[in-house]
Write a protein that holds these residues in place. Structure first.
Motif, PDB file in Angstrom:
ATOM      1  N   TRP A 165       0.862  -1.172   0.000  1.00 39.87           N
ATOM      2  CA  TRP A 165       0.000   0.000   0.000  1.00 39.87           C
ATOM      3  C   TRP A 165       0.905   1.230   0.000  1.00 39.87           C
ATOM      4  O   TRP A 165       1.833   1.324   0.804  1.00 39.87           O
ATOM      5  N   THR A 169       0.032   8.167  -3.506  1.00 43.32           N
ATOM      6  CA  THR A 169       0.521   9.037  -4.559  1.00 43.32           C
ATOM      7  C   THR A 169      -0.068  10.416  -4.274  1.00 43.32           C
ATOM      8  O   THR A 169      -1.194  10.518  -3.762  1.00 43.32           O
ATOM      9  N   GLN A 200      -3.666  -1.551   4.780  1.00 43.45           N
ATOM     10  CA  GLN A 200      -4.373  -0.297   4.559  1.00 43.45           C
ATOM     11  C   GLN A 200      -4.451   0.537   5.829  1.00 43.45           C
ATOM     12  O   GLN A 200      -4.297   1.759   5.787  1.00 43.45           O
ATOM     13  N   LEU A 227      -2.954   3.717  -3.015  1.00 50.22           N
ATOM     14  CA  LEU A 227      -2.764   2.685  -4.028  1.00 50.22           C
ATOM     15  C   LEU A 227      -2.525   1.341  -3.353  1.00 50.22           C
ATOM     16  O   LEU A 227      -1.798   1.253  -2.367  1.00 50.22           O
ATOM     17  N   ASN A 228      -3.140   0.313  -3.908  1.00 51.78           N
ATOM     18  CA  ASN A 228      -2.896  -1.061  -3.473  1.00 51.78           C
ATOM     19  C   ASN A 228      -2.318  -1.796  -4.672  1.00 51.78           C
ATOM     20  O   ASN A 228      -2.992  -1.949  -5.689  1.00 51.78           O
ATOM     21  N   GLU A 229      -1.062  -2.186  -4.543  1.00 59.85           N
ATOM     22  CA  GLU A 229      -0.360  -2.854  -5.650  1.00 59.85           C
ATOM     23  C   GLU A 229      -0.358  -1.975  -6.906  1.00 59.85           C
ATOM     24  O   GLU A 229      -0.463  -2.468  -8.014  1.00 59.85           O
ATOM     25  N   GLY A 230      -0.279  -0.656  -6.700  1.00 57.32           N
ATOM     26  CA  GLY A 230      -0.196   0.280  -7.819  1.00 57.32           C
ATOM     27  C   GLY A 230      -1.523   0.709  -8.406  1.00 57.32           C
ATOM     28  O   GLY A 230      -1.564   1.534  -9.314  1.00 57.32           O
ATOM     29  N   ARG A 231      -2.641   0.181  -7.882  1.00 51.05           N
ATOM     30  CA  ARG A 231      -3.967   0.543  -8.380  1.00 51.05           C
ATOM     31  C   ARG A 231      -4.705   1.366  -7.326  1.00 51.05           C
ATOM     32  O   ARG A 231      -4.641   1.041  -6.137  1.00 51.05           O
ATOM     33  N   PRO A 232      -5.445   2.403  -7.753  1.00 47.87           N
ATOM     34  CA  PRO A 232      -6.206   3.198  -6.784  1.00 47.87           C
ATOM     35  C   PRO A 232      -7.153   2.315  -5.975  1.00 47.87           C
ATOM     36  O   PRO A 232      -7.875   1.481  -6.530  1.00 47.87           O
ATOM     37  N   ALA A 233      -7.128   2.489  -4.670  1.00 51.22           N
ATOM     38  CA  ALA A 233      -7.969   1.704  -3.773  1.00 51.22           C
ATOM     39  C   ALA A 233      -9.139   2.504  -3.222  1.00 51.22           C
ATOM     40  O   ALA A 233     -10.043   1.945  -2.624  1.00 51.22           O
TER      41      ALA A 233
END
Length: 70
Positions: free
Chosen positions: A6, A9, A29, A54-60
């Protein structure tokens, strides 16, 4: 098994990525959100207007606005 990552950005007032700072990497998180809760004033003072988790580079989650204004 890999450990989840986590990170945050950051965006400036113009919505563009902020030059700094660099987010630490968290394994959950809760720790990521706690870190932001403790340091958001300092981030806002350095020109960060919003943060996206971000979680693993994706917006969470949606962006969090960093402002003390109501």
């Amino acid at each position: 098994m890999t450990t989840p990552q986590w990170t945050w950005t950051f965006q400036g007032a113009d919505g563009q990525p902020a030059d700094a700072p660099i987010s630490p990497v968290f394994t959950n998180q809760f720790d990521a959100e706690q870190w932001l809760g403790q340091g958001w004033r300092e981030l806002a003072g350095s020109g960060v207007a919003a943060a996206v988790l971000l979680n693993e580079g994706r917006p969470a989650a949606p962006a969090v606005r960093l402002s003390s204004e109501v």
